[in-house]
Motif scaffolding. Sequence first.
Motif, PDB file in Angstrom:
ATOM      1  N   PHE A 272      -0.625  14.655   3.333  1.00 55.56           N
ATOM      2  CA  PHE A 272      -1.221  13.358   3.677  1.00 55.56           C
ATOM      3  C   PHE A 272      -0.278  12.275   3.190  1.00 55.56           C
ATOM      4  O   PHE A 272       0.068  12.223   2.013  1.00 55.56           O
ATOM      5  CB  PHE A 272      -2.604  13.170   3.040  1.00 55.56           C
ATOM      6  CG  PHE A 272      -3.233  11.858   3.448  1.00 55.56           C
ATOM      7  CD1 PHE A 272      -3.874  11.734   4.676  1.00 55.56           C
ATOM      8  CD2 PHE A 272      -3.140  10.739   2.634  1.00 55.56           C
ATOM      9  CE1 PHE A 272      -4.415  10.518   5.078  1.00 55.56           C
ATOM     10  CE2 PHE A 272      -3.684   9.516   3.033  1.00 55.56           C
ATOM     11  CZ  PHE A 272      -4.331   9.409   4.254  1.00 55.56           C
ATOM     12  N   HIS A 273       0.128  11.390   4.112  1.00 58.80           N
ATOM     13  CA  HIS A 273       1.072  10.336   3.736  1.00 58.80           C
ATOM     14  C   HIS A 273       0.602   8.935   4.108  1.00 58.80           C
ATOM     15  O   HIS A 273       1.358   7.985   3.931  1.00 58.80           O
ATOM     16  CB  HIS A 273       2.437  10.621   4.373  1.00 58.80           C
ATOM     17  CG  HIS A 273       3.073  11.893   3.899  1.00 58.80           C
ATOM     18  ND1 HIS A 273       3.522  12.064   2.601  1.00 58.80           N
ATOM     19  CD2 HIS A 273       3.304  13.074   4.531  1.00 58.80           C
ATOM     20  CE1 HIS A 273       4.034  13.288   2.460  1.00 58.80           C
ATOM     21  NE2 HIS A 273       3.903  13.922   3.605  1.00 58.80           N
ATOM     22  N   GLY A 274      -0.626   8.799   4.638  1.00 64.97           N
ATOM     23  CA  GLY A 274      -1.121   7.460   4.929  1.00 64.97           C
ATOM     24  C   GLY A 274      -1.619   7.344   6.351  1.00 64.97           C
ATOM     25  O   GLY A 274      -1.621   8.317   7.112  1.00 64.97           O
TER      26      GLY A 274
ATOM     27  N   LYS B 212      -1.080   3.413  -5.458  1.00 61.55           N
ATOM     28  CA  LYS B 212      -2.289   3.660  -6.246  1.00 61.55           C
ATOM     29  C   LYS B 212      -2.182   3.179  -7.704  1.00 61.55           C
ATOM     30  O   LYS B 212      -2.463   2.024  -7.989  1.00 61.55           O
ATOM     31  CB  LYS B 212      -2.649   5.142  -6.201  1.00 61.55           C
ATOM     32  CG  LYS B 212      -3.099   5.617  -4.811  1.00 61.55           C
ATOM     33  CD  LYS B 212      -3.641   7.013  -4.884  1.00 61.55           C
ATOM     34  CE  LYS B 212      -3.940   7.652  -3.548  1.00 61.55           C
ATOM     35  NZ  LYS B 212      -5.145   7.161  -2.883  1.00 61.55           N
TER      36      LYS B 212
ATOM     37  N   ASP C  89       6.680  12.013  -2.060  1.00 63.22           N
ATOM     38  CA  ASP C  89       5.538  11.098  -1.994  1.00 63.22           C
ATOM     39  C   ASP C  89       4.695  11.346  -3.237  1.00 63.22           C
ATOM     40  O   ASP C  89       3.989  12.349  -3.343  1.00 63.22           O
ATOM     41  CB  ASP C  89       4.747  11.361  -0.706  1.00 63.22           C
ATOM     42  CG  ASP C  89       3.556  10.408  -0.574  1.00 63.22           C
ATOM     43  OD1 ASP C  89       3.178   9.778  -1.586  1.00 63.22           O
ATOM     44  OD2 ASP C  89       3.002  10.317   0.529  1.00 63.22           O
TER      45      ASP C  89
ATOM     46  N   ILE D 288       2.437   9.121  -4.379  1.00 61.72           N
ATOM     47  CA  ILE D 288       1.434   8.055  -4.347  1.00 61.72           C
ATOM     48  C   ILE D 288       0.173   8.476  -5.101  1.00 61.72           C
ATOM     49  O   ILE D 288      -0.482   7.660  -5.745  1.00 61.72           O
ATOM     50  CB  ILE D 288       1.178   7.646  -2.880  1.00 61.72           C
ATOM     51  CG1 ILE D 288       2.388   6.829  -2.418  1.00 61.72           C
ATOM     52  CG2 ILE D 288      -0.119   6.872  -2.700  1.00 61.72           C
ATOM     53  CD1 ILE D 288       2.560   6.701  -0.934  1.00 61.72           C
ATOM     54  N   GLN D 289      -0.158   9.739  -5.043  1.00 57.53           N
ATOM     55  CA  GLN D 289      -1.322  10.223  -5.803  1.00 57.53           C
ATOM     56  C   GLN D 289      -0.905  10.896  -7.112  1.00 57.53           C
ATOM     57  O   GLN D 289      -1.590  10.798  -8.127  1.00 57.53           O
ATOM     58  CB  GLN D 289      -2.145  11.194  -4.956  1.00 57.53           C
ATOM     59  CG  GLN D 289      -3.482  11.505  -5.566  1.00 57.53           C
ATOM     60  CD  GLN D 289      -4.559  11.853  -4.546  1.00 57.53           C
ATOM     61  OE1 GLN D 289      -5.573  12.386  -4.917  1.00 57.53           O
ATOM     62  NE2 GLN D 289      -4.385  11.570  -3.274  1.00 57.53           N
TER      63      GLN D 289
ATOM     64  N   VAL E 164       5.501   4.573   2.273  1.00 51.55           N
ATOM     65  CA  VAL E 164       6.009   5.703   3.065  1.00 51.55           C
ATOM     66  C   VAL E 164       6.775   5.192   4.284  1.00 51.55           C
ATOM     67  O   VAL E 164       7.877   5.681   4.600  1.00 51.55           O
ATOM     68  CB  VAL E 164       4.843   6.641   3.480  1.00 51.55           C
ATOM     69  CG1 VAL E 164       5.296   7.653   4.525  1.00 51.55           C
ATOM     70  CG2 VAL E 164       4.271   7.354   2.261  1.00 51.55           C
TER      71      VAL E 164
ATOM     72  N   GLU F 154       4.857  16.007  -0.744  1.00 47.05           N
ATOM     73  CA  GLU F 154       4.089  15.670  -1.953  1.00 47.05           C
ATOM     74  C   GLU F 154       4.350  16.804  -2.956  1.00 47.05           C
ATOM     75  O   GLU F 154       4.041  17.960  -2.649  1.00 47.05           O
ATOM     76  CB  GLU F 154       2.593  15.641  -1.660  1.00 47.05           C
ATOM     77  CG  GLU F 154       2.113  14.534  -0.767  1.00 47.05           C
ATOM     78  CD  GLU F 154       0.727  14.864  -0.207  1.00 47.05           C
ATOM     79  OE1 GLU F 154      -0.275  14.524  -0.846  1.00 47.05           O
ATOM     80  OE2 GLU F 154       0.661  15.479   0.870  1.00 47.05           O
TER      81      GLU F 154
ATOM     82  N   SER G  97       0.843  -1.200   0.000  1.00 43.84           N
ATOM     83  CA  SER G  97       0.000   0.000   0.000  1.00 43.84           C
ATOM     84  C   SER G  97       0.873   1.243   0.000  1.00 43.84           C
ATOM     85  O   SER G  97       2.094   1.160   0.186  1.00 43.84           O
ATOM     86  CB  SER G  97      -0.868   0.032   1.270  1.00 43.84           C
ATOM     87  OG  SER G  97      -0.026   0.203   2.395  1.00 43.84           O
ATOM     88  N   GLY G  98       0.212   2.381  -0.155  1.00 42.50           N
ATOM     89  CA  GLY G  98       0.935   3.638  -0.117  1.00 42.50           C
ATOM     90  C   GLY G  98       1.545   3.887   1.248  1.00 42.50           C
ATOM     91  O   GLY G  98       2.699   4.320   1.362  1.00 42.50           O
ATOM     92  N   ALA G  99       0.752   3.619   2.296  1.00 42.00           N
ATOM     93  CA  ALA G  99       1.264   3.862   3.648  1.00 42.00           C
ATOM     94  C   ALA G  99       2.531   3.038   3.885  1.00 42.00           C
ATOM     95  O   ALA G  99       3.509   3.526   4.470  1.00 42.00           O
ATOM     96  CB  ALA G  99       0.193   3.529   4.677  1.00 42.00           C
TER      97      ALA G  99
HETATM   98  C1  LIG Z   1       0.077  11.252  -1.193  1.00 42.63           C
HETATM   99  C2  LIG Z   1      -0.394   9.996  -0.507  1.00 42.63           C
HETATM  100  N1  LIG Z   1       0.450   9.325   0.268  1.00 42.63           N
HETATM  101  C3  LIG Z   1       0.082   8.188   0.891  1.00 42.63           C
HETATM  102  C4  LIG Z   1      -1.199   7.680   0.764  1.00 42.63           C
HETATM  103  C5  LIG Z   1      -1.582   6.405   1.456  1.00 42.63           C
HETATM  104  O1  LIG Z   1      -1.802   5.397   0.527  1.00 42.63           O
HETATM  105  P1  LIG Z   1      -2.665   4.104   0.913  1.00 42.63           P
HETATM  106  O2  LIG Z   1      -4.066   4.573   1.122  1.00 42.63           O
HETATM  107  O3  LIG Z   1      -2.510   3.179  -0.246  1.00 42.63           O
HETATM  108  O4  LIG Z   1      -2.063   3.541   2.160  1.00 42.63           O
HETATM  109  C6  LIG Z   1      -2.124   8.370  -0.022  1.00 42.63           C
HETATM  110  C7  LIG Z   1      -3.514   7.888  -0.147  1.00 42.63           C
HETATM  111  O5  LIG Z   1      -4.418   8.608  -0.457  1.00 42.63           O
HETATM  112  C8  LIG Z   1      -1.711   9.557  -0.684  1.00 42.63           C
HETATM  113  O6  LIG Z   1      -2.554  10.251  -1.462  1.00 42.63           O
END
Ligand SMILES: Cc1ncc(COP(=O)(O)O)c(C=O)c1O
Length: 451
Positions: free
Chosen positions: A166-168, A307, A278, A280-281, A142, A245, A137-139
């Motif tokens: 936002f990082h998770g 994602k 980051d 992820i988005q 990170v 981000e 996952s994204g979290a």
């Molecule tokens: C920039 C960013 N980092 C981390 C995450 C966390 O990802 P996940 O929901 O897959 O754990 C998200 C999720 O929205 C995100 O947008």
Amino acid sequence: MSAGVAVPLLSCFTKTARKWAEFHKKYAAFSTYFYPFIWDRAAPATGPFVTDVDGNLIMDFVSHVASSPLGYNHPKLTAISKKLAAIAPDRYAGTDFVGGYGPDPDASEVPTPSHLHHELIDITSKFGFGTAFLSNSGAEAVENAIKICYDYKRNFGYGVCFMGAFHGRTLGALSLNRSKQAHRVWYPKLPHVIDMPFCICRGKCTCGWQVLTPRGGVSMSKLAFTLDPEMGLVDPKEVAYIIIEPVQGEGGYNIPAKAFIQEVARVAKEHYIPLICDEIQSGLGRTGKWWAIEHFDVEPDIITVAKSLRVGATIGKSEFFPQAERRISSTWGEGNAISTAVGYTIIQIIKEENLLENATVMGNYFLDGLKSLMTRYPSIISARGLGLMLAVTPETKELQDKILKNAFDRGLLLLGCGYRDIRFLPPLDVTRREIDLSLEILDAAIAAAQG
Ligand SMILES: Cc1ncc(COP(=O)(O)O)c(C=O)c1O
């Protein structure tokens, strides 16, 4: 397009949708579930078009929050999933056992997690990256990024994050969040995390990023000041990483000033602090480049992505990764056969179908349309975007809620972000016609929301 075009209303969230929602919520943990969209996975879907359980055709312009970058049922993705679904287990202990496929990795019929590494290193070659670690996952991506930095610096040090971030939702990642209290309150957090303003100022900076130093009244960035060996309060040797981000997602689709991102990178470099982006988005083509950070001519040390890639990945310069066993690992890390093959194929499709260019061209087209709505409806106070990562801001939260509902009632699925923003993340292969349709529905949704 004229104001308030009549768009037929759906019978949304009726009968079957309600039945599924009640069935699900009976035992599901309380979570987000703001949206009345219940996807009928047994019904037809293609591109951004999907059917809900009441048979309504919905245009999905949020792509499962960027995690379905080619919309629904792309034939190359369903084909590779089908082929690999014949093998069980689909997820295996991938950091313990490498999963190959046939005699020759260079002529493998299907992409394995190892092939995904190769692709990720290819699309980060401009940064000199040489190592990747896959997770779930994204979290997790990170968590692994900051673990790598703590291990590299060995200073039990500070982490630097930014307001609106936002990082998770895991404990380490949520310690770095600065977008909403609900993500953080009552959860224990990592110590020594300091936050800095995320500067979106155009022209003179008014957000607090630029500060006047007490000695001599020189203007400098708050980060440079905080880490200044003479005037600052934090010794830069005590900092383990800076995480940012390049375009903020959950926090409100905030597009920073180029000079701000460049200053963050400059300070990181000056003090030998690893810079984690980051993505992820924002990554994997969403903004019209592989990585949003490329818009700012900055070289990160580590990138996190998830994602759109279908799995988490922490990618970076090799020297930052621990050269010892067991420091980073996970049962299913590196071992998600179907998702890594799908992620690999998504990268191939983006390359083959020139989707970076499509995201740029269609993103500009979409942004023009959103700006023209803004000129017609003064209650829309901002329209912005980079590639196909776009947002508008209505004047009030109440208006945001109404527009989201009205759009959905007319068959357009959108999502909020920030405090009162509305985000748009259509598939990367979106067409002009689909954008026109979304703008028409949005127009009607805004007109109806204003009464
Ligand atoms: C920039 C960013 N980092 C981390 C995450 C966390 O990802 P996940 O929901 O897959 O754990 C998200 C999720 O929205 C995100 O947008």
